[in-house]
Design a protein around this motif. Structure first.
Motif, PDB file in Angstrom:
ATOM      1  N   GLU A  35       0.834  -1.199   0.000  1.00  0.00           N
ATOM      2  CA  GLU A  35       0.000   0.000   0.000  1.00  0.00           C
ATOM      3  C   GLU A  35       0.875   1.259   0.000  1.00  0.00           C
ATOM      4  O   GLU A  35       1.839   1.360   0.759  1.00  0.00           O
ATOM      5  CB  GLU A  35      -0.899   0.024   1.234  1.00  0.00           C
ATOM      6  N   SER A  36       0.518   2.175  -0.878  1.00  0.00           N
ATOM      7  CA  SER A  36       1.144   3.499  -0.879  1.00  0.00           C
ATOM      8  C   SER A  36       0.498   4.335   0.215  1.00  0.00           C
ATOM      9  O   SER A  36      -0.731   4.429   0.287  1.00  0.00           O
ATOM     10  CB  SER A  36       0.955   4.164  -2.250  1.00  0.00           C
ATOM     11  N   LEU A  37       1.315   4.932   1.077  1.00  0.00           N
ATOM     12  CA  LEU A  37       0.794   5.642   2.252  1.00  0.00           C
ATOM     13  C   LEU A  37       0.814   7.157   2.042  1.00  0.00           C
ATOM     14  O   LEU A  37       1.839   7.712   1.624  1.00  0.00           O
ATOM     15  CB  LEU A  37       1.619   5.292   3.489  1.00  0.00           C
ATOM     16  N   TYR A  38      -0.286   7.788   2.388  1.00  0.00           N
ATOM     17  CA  TYR A  38      -0.354   9.248   2.289  1.00  0.00           C
ATOM     18  C   TYR A  38      -0.540   9.903   3.652  1.00  0.00           C
ATOM     19  O   TYR A  38      -0.676  11.104   3.765  1.00  0.00           O
ATOM     20  CB  TYR A  38      -1.443   9.654   1.299  1.00  0.00           C
ATOM     21  N   LYS A  39      -0.540   9.069   4.673  1.00  0.00           N
ATOM     22  CA  LYS A  39      -0.424   9.548   6.045  1.00  0.00           C
ATOM     23  C   LYS A  39       0.248   8.446   6.847  1.00  0.00           C
ATOM     24  O   LYS A  39       0.174   7.265   6.482  1.00  0.00           O
ATOM     25  CB  LYS A  39      -1.780   9.913   6.647  1.00  0.00           C
ATOM     26  N   PRO A  40       0.946   8.788   7.920  1.00  0.00           N
ATOM     27  CA  PRO A  40       1.698   7.773   8.673  1.00  0.00           C
ATOM     28  C   PRO A  40       0.786   6.713   9.278  1.00  0.00           C
ATOM     29  O   PRO A  40      -0.368   6.972   9.629  1.00  0.00           O
ATOM     30  CB  PRO A  40       2.390   8.598   9.762  1.00  0.00           C
ATOM     31  N   VAL A  41       1.327   5.496   9.408  1.00  0.00           N
ATOM     32  CA  VAL A  41       0.641   4.412  10.112  1.00  0.00           C
ATOM     33  C   VAL A  41       1.534   3.974  11.268  1.00  0.00           C
ATOM     34  O   VAL A  41       2.753   4.145  11.237  1.00  0.00           O
ATOM     35  CB  VAL A  41       0.344   3.218   9.183  1.00  0.00           C
ATOM     36  N   MET A  42       0.929   3.407  12.292  1.00  0.00           N
ATOM     37  CA  MET A  42       1.676   2.991  13.485  1.00  0.00           C
ATOM     38  C   MET A  42       2.214   1.570  13.303  1.00  0.00           C
ATOM     39  O   MET A  42       1.571   0.710  12.689  1.00  0.00           O
ATOM     40  CB  MET A  42       0.782   3.059  14.716  1.00  0.00           C
ATOM     41  N   ILE A  43       3.392   1.339  13.877  1.00  0.00           N
ATOM     42  CA  ILE A  43       3.942  -0.005  13.967  1.00  0.00           C
ATOM     43  C   ILE A  43       4.396  -0.237  15.407  1.00  0.00           C
ATOM     44  O   ILE A  43       4.715   0.715  16.123  1.00  0.00           O
ATOM     45  CB  ILE A  43       5.106  -0.239  12.975  1.00  0.00           C
ATOM     46  N   LYS A  44       4.410  -1.498  15.831  1.00  0.00           N
ATOM     47  CA  LYS A  44       4.774  -1.808  17.214  1.00  0.00           C
ATOM     48  C   LYS A  44       5.768  -2.971  17.247  1.00  0.00           C
ATOM     49  O   LYS A  44       5.756  -3.849  16.375  1.00  0.00           O
ATOM     50  CB  LYS A  44       3.537  -2.167  18.033  1.00  0.00           C
ATOM     51  N   SER A  45       6.631  -2.972  18.253  1.00  0.00           N
ATOM     52  CA  SER A  45       7.647  -4.017  18.383  1.00  0.00           C
ATOM     53  C   SER A  45       7.011  -5.313  18.874  1.00  0.00           C
ATOM     54  O   SER A  45       6.029  -5.308  19.621  1.00  0.00           O
ATOM     55  CB  SER A  45       8.752  -3.576  19.338  1.00  0.00           C
ATOM     56  N   MET A  46       7.629  -6.424  18.468  1.00  0.00           N
ATOM     57  CA  MET A  46       7.122  -7.742  18.852  1.00  0.00           C
ATOM     58  C   MET A  46       8.126  -8.508  19.709  1.00  0.00           C
ATOM     59  O   MET A  46       7.936  -9.683  19.996  1.00  0.00           O
ATOM     60  CB  MET A  46       6.799  -8.555  17.584  1.00  0.00           C
ATOM     61  N   LYS A  47       9.199  -7.840  20.133  1.00  0.00           N
ATOM     62  CA  LYS A  47      10.199  -8.486  20.974  1.00  0.00           C
ATOM     63  C   LYS A  47      10.490  -7.605  22.177  1.00  0.00           C
ATOM     64  O   LYS A  47      10.533  -6.379  22.073  1.00  0.00           O
ATOM     65  CB  LYS A  47      11.493  -8.746  20.180  1.00  0.00           C
ATOM     66  N   GLU A  48      10.689  -8.212  23.319  1.00  0.00           N
ATOM     67  CA  GLU A  48      10.859  -7.483  24.577  1.00  0.00           C
ATOM     68  C   GLU A  48      12.052  -6.535  24.550  1.00  0.00           C
ATOM     69  O   GLU A  48      12.029  -5.464  25.142  1.00  0.00           O
ATOM     70  CB  GLU A  48      11.001  -8.469  25.740  1.00  0.00           C
ATOM     71  N   ASP A  49      13.128  -6.956  23.857  1.00  0.00           N
ATOM     72  CA  ASP A  49      14.351  -6.163  23.902  1.00  0.00           C
ATOM     73  C   ASP A  49      14.393  -5.064  22.843  1.00  0.00           C
ATOM     74  O   ASP A  49      15.392  -4.344  22.724  1.00  0.00           O
ATOM     75  CB  ASP A  49      15.585  -7.059  23.749  1.00  0.00           C
ATOM     76  N   LEU A  50      13.324  -4.940  22.071  1.00  0.00           N
ATOM     77  CA  LEU A  50      13.311  -3.916  21.019  1.00  0.00           C
ATOM     78  C   LEU A  50      12.855  -2.577  21.595  1.00  0.00           C
ATOM     79  O   LEU A  50      11.809  -2.466  22.214  1.00  0.00           O
ATOM     80  CB  LEU A  50      12.381  -4.319  19.879  1.00  0.00           C
ATOM     81  N   ILE A  51      13.665  -1.554  21.367  1.00  0.00           N
ATOM     82  CA  ILE A  51      13.326  -0.191  21.759  1.00  0.00           C
ATOM     83  C   ILE A  51      13.574   0.695  20.535  1.00  0.00           C
ATOM     84  O   ILE A  51      14.623   0.590  19.900  1.00  0.00           O
ATOM     85  CB  ILE A  51      14.194   0.288  22.946  1.00  0.00           C
ATOM     86  N   PRO A  52      12.637   1.568  20.175  1.00  0.00           N
ATOM     87  CA  PRO A  52      11.385   1.879  20.855  1.00  0.00           C
ATOM     88  C   PRO A  52      10.325   0.790  20.643  1.00  0.00           C
ATOM     89  O   PRO A  52      10.424  -0.008  19.728  1.00  0.00           O
ATOM     90  CB  PRO A  52      10.963   3.186  20.200  1.00  0.00           C
ATOM     91  N   LYS A  53       9.333   0.836  21.490  1.00  0.00           N
ATOM     92  CA  LYS A  53       8.275  -0.168  21.449  1.00  0.00           C
ATOM     93  C   LYS A  53       7.309   0.065  20.300  1.00  0.00           C
ATOM     94  O   LYS A  53       6.655  -0.861  19.822  1.00  0.00           O
ATOM     95  CB  LYS A  53       7.511  -0.197  22.768  1.00  0.00           C
ATOM     96  N   ASP A  54       7.183   1.298  19.921  1.00  0.00           N
ATOM     97  CA  ASP A  54       6.316   1.597  18.782  1.00  0.00           C
ATOM     98  C   ASP A  54       6.865   2.800  18.039  1.00  0.00           C
ATOM     99  O   ASP A  54       7.759   3.500  18.495  1.00  0.00           O
ATOM    100  CB  ASP A  54       4.869   1.834  19.220  1.00  0.00           C
ATOM    101  N   GLY A  55       6.327   3.000  16.841  1.00  0.00           N
ATOM    102  CA  GLY A  55       6.757   4.103  16.003  1.00  0.00           C
ATOM    103  C   GLY A  55       5.801   4.251  14.843  1.00  0.00           C
ATOM    104  O   GLY A  55       4.655   3.775  14.894  1.00  0.00           O
ATOM    105  N   HIS A  56       6.252   4.896  13.792  1.00  0.00           N
ATOM    106  CA  HIS A  56       5.363   5.094  12.652  1.00  0.00           C
ATOM    107  C   HIS A  56       6.115   4.857  11.345  1.00  0.00           C
ATOM    108  O   HIS A  56       7.347   4.779  11.318  1.00  0.00           O
ATOM    109  CB  HIS A  56       4.760   6.501  12.661  1.00  0.00           C
ATOM    110  N   ALA A  57       5.358   4.716  10.275  1.00  0.00           N
ATOM    111  CA  ALA A  57       5.909   4.512   8.943  1.00  0.00           C
ATOM    112  C   ALA A  57       5.157   5.402   7.958  1.00  0.00           C
ATOM    113  O   ALA A  57       3.969   5.681   8.139  1.00  0.00           O
ATOM    114  CB  ALA A  57       5.799   3.054   8.539  1.00  0.00           C
TER     115      ALA A  57
END
Length: 649
Positions: free
Chosen positions: A513-535
């Motif tokens: 999908e071509s994005l024209y506004k940001p979408v959220m993404i979230k981490s799936m592993k405990e040691d991943l920082i940051p826990k969420d962000g955007h694309a």
């Protein structure tokens, strides 16, 4: 080490020359660059060559033991030539002729222009081939700059048809490759093929890619012809180069091919220019420097280094005190070994009267003069270290066919390949890591980490090279839309995406999908920082097969699809960043990868760059503060725009 200025004595009364040379020498310079726009001065009338003015300039330089880089003047031809042979003039896409009055208005496919350009070049070089003061010849000036790499004239049309005929041999092969059955575009003969000017909707993508390849061939064949002419007439002590302009990822020619026959690469370094309220991001300037070092995998010259504010009709940002020096140090850090500043004195007439130099229009010696003098004085004491080798363990890849493919079909109105390259480059730059910016055809065996931004054109042979790299322990990082197309700019059929690297990445992609506004993404592993962000820009809805999921989309419709994955392959790892992930997430991934690979890196405050160089087992650190704020480096204060070289951190 050659340190100097771009000097145009023909712009000023001849009686000023002695004083100019005196001040240039006192500044610490030992070289000047001259002549690249002086064709009319050398040949006021056809066939009547006169180099007497430059004979005087060279004699003055010799008296002060000053060396010279001399430009062949083919970027600005004389008015009499345009009058006699208007066919040499290039054309815009709408058919308007680029009339005499600017620069680089010539058509690369004009046999007439090539003849005249070859004649002035051979006469000039032959005249000075024994001159020991001249150590290098610069071919033309900033090839392809300001849109000069594109022309749509009848000469180009005819040569384009010949180019296609030589490539495909018969029209049926072209029709099959292009898929001209679509929209009834089938050709009976190569002479039916148009120059791709504006039409309703758009031209065939395969045709457009071949047009871009033809533009590259046109420019580079001219450059090679002029280079061969200079080589045939120059002295054995004289080398050959050309000055690469900025914006190379938006040009219509392959720069590696352009400089292939040169002895060394020269670059014009402008972190800011007319119309910009502030300089480009320092990572972009660093990437530009790394790109030029990567063209021949060797150190390079800078023959135009900014000192004053720049602009033709609109003036840009004024470099702050110390800022131009800081950019110079950044250039030396990234592989520049010889530097000339643009320009000695700002011109008071003509189109560049707002391109300021070391000396301004009041002709007084001021702050900028002293700043250049300081650079020359300081950097000479580090000459051996500056010339030491740079051997990065991280590389980022590009391919001009791929870049042109994106330009013709960006798939998102905001897509910009340079920005996507920087998206992967910046996280490693942030950790002050050495990075090579190289063509995708290069050997990868010396690297530990290879970054592959938006490489949608991947054939089987390249995929195998990636597989070998990963099997031997390398880390690959792909970004979105990887491997969707073949070398003819057609989508692979019937391969599941990402095509030939599907097993390597351990994923499948069935929807995007071509994005024209940001979408959220979230981490799936405990040691991943940051826990969420955007694309932003794009998201591939990634389905892992053997890969583990690092981040998923926060979207109830697509929550089972991945955004970022990691796959173990042989002894290596393959990351797939299926979206325009944000800076924080990519910085974190880069930090983890560098730590795991054992590559030297350093966390510093934002805007503070530290570039490590080594010579004979000893480390040196270029420290550059790109901001107007005070920074700290392990307790040491780094002043605004300060730059220096230290032995330990």
């Amino acid at each position: 080490m050659f340190l100097g200025v771009d000097y145009y004595p023909e712009h000023w009364p001849i009686e000023m020359m002695d004083e100019d040379f005196k001040r240039i020498k006192e500044m610490g310079a030992n070289i000047i660059r001259i002549g690249e726009f002086a064709w009319h001065l050398m040949e006021k009338e056809e066939g009547k060559f006169d180099f007497s003015f430059f004979d005087k300039v060279i004699e003055k330089a010799k008296q002060l033991d000053m060396k010279i880089m001399f430009g062949t003047p083919t970027a600005t031809f004389p008015a009499w030539l345009a009058k006699k042979h208007p066919s040499i003039l290039s054309e815009n896409e709408d058919g308007t002729v680029r009339v005499f009055g600017g620069r680089r208005q010539y058509c690369f496919n004009s046999a007439t222009y090539r003849q005249y350009a070859g004649t002035i070049s051979s006469k000039l070089v032959e005249h000075y081939h024994k001159e020991e003061t001249i150590i290098a010849w610069q071919i033309d000036n900033e090839f392809g700059h300001e849109g000069s790499d594109m022309c749509h004239c009848s000469q180009c049309h005819e040569r384009f048809q010949e180019f296609l005929s030589q490539k495909y041999k018969n029209i049926d092969a072209l029709n099959k490759t292009y898929g001209t059955i679509f929209w009834g575009q089938t050709y009976n003969d190569f002479q039916e093929i148009p120059v791709p000017k504006k039409t309703i909707t758009q031209h065939n993508p395969s045709l457009l890619l071949d047009w871009a390849r033809f533009r590259s061939f046109s420019l580079n064949s001219f450059a090679k012809e002029m280079t061969n002419i200079v080589r045939a007439h120059k002295g054995s002590h004289q080398q050959v180069t050309t000055n690469v302009s900025g914006g190379f990822l938006s040009k219509w020619f392959d720069h590696e091919d352009n400089v292939e026959d040169m002895d060394f690469v020269s670059y014009d370094n402008y972190p800011v220019w007319g119309g910009l309220e502030k300089p480009v991001h320092p990572a972009e300037t660093a990437m530009n420097l790394d790109f030029n070092r990567g063209l021949k995998n060797q150190h390079f010259w800078i023959v135009e280094e900014i000192m004053g504010m720049q602009g033709h009709n609109v003036i840009g940002y004024l470099p702050r005190p110390g800022e131009a020096k800081m950019w110079s140090y950044q250039a030396f850090a990234h592989g520049c070994t010889n530097m000339l500043y643009f320009r000695w004195r700002g011109m008071n007439k003509g189109a560049e009267q707002f391109c300021y130099g070391i000396i301004d229009h009041d002709n007084s010696t001021g702050r900028k003069y002293l700043e250049v003098q300081q650079v020359f004085s300081e950097i000479r004491s580090h000459e051996k270290m500056v010339q030491s080798s740079i051997q990065p363990k991280v590389a980022i890849l590009y391919n001009y066919d791929n870049i042109w493919s994106w330009r013709f079909q960006p798939q998102n109105k905001d897509f910009d390949f340079k920005e996507e390259l920087l998206r992967l480059y910046k996280p490693f730059y942030t950790y002050n890591v050495q990075i090579d910016v190289i063509p995708v055809t290069r050997d990868l065996s010396s690297y530990d980490i290879v970054l592959v931004p938006c490489l949608q054109m991947i054939e089987k042979d390249l995929a195998i090279r990636f597989e070998i790299f990963a099997k031997k322990g390398g880390t690959l990082i792909f970004s979105f839309r990887t491997g969707i197309k073949d070398k003819s700019n057609n989508i692979h059929f019937p391969l599941t995406l990402p095509g030939y690297v599907k097993e390597l990445a351990g994923i499948e992609i069935h929807d995007s999908e071509s994005l024209y506004k940001p979408v959220m993404i979230k981490s799936m592993k405990e040691d991943l920082i940051p826990k969420d962000g955007h694309a932003n820009i794009w998201r591939d809805l990634v389905v892992p097969t053997t890969a583990e999921v690092l981040y998923r989309y926060v979207d109830e419709m697509f929550e089972q699809t991945a955004a970022i994955t990691r796959n173990l392959y042989g002894q290596g790892s393959v990351y797939y960043v299926g979206c325009g992930a944000d800076e924080a997430i990519l910085n974190s991934l880069a930090g983890d990868i560098l730590k795991n690979k054992g590559i030297w890196h350093l966390s510093t405050e934002q805007g503070l760059e530290v570039y490590r160089r080594s010579d004979e087992g000893k480390n040196y650190y270029f420290v550059m503060n790109h901001t107007c704020e005070v920074k700290q480096l392990n307790g040491t204060v780094i002043k605004p725009f300060e730059s220096k070289i230290i032995n330990e951190i």
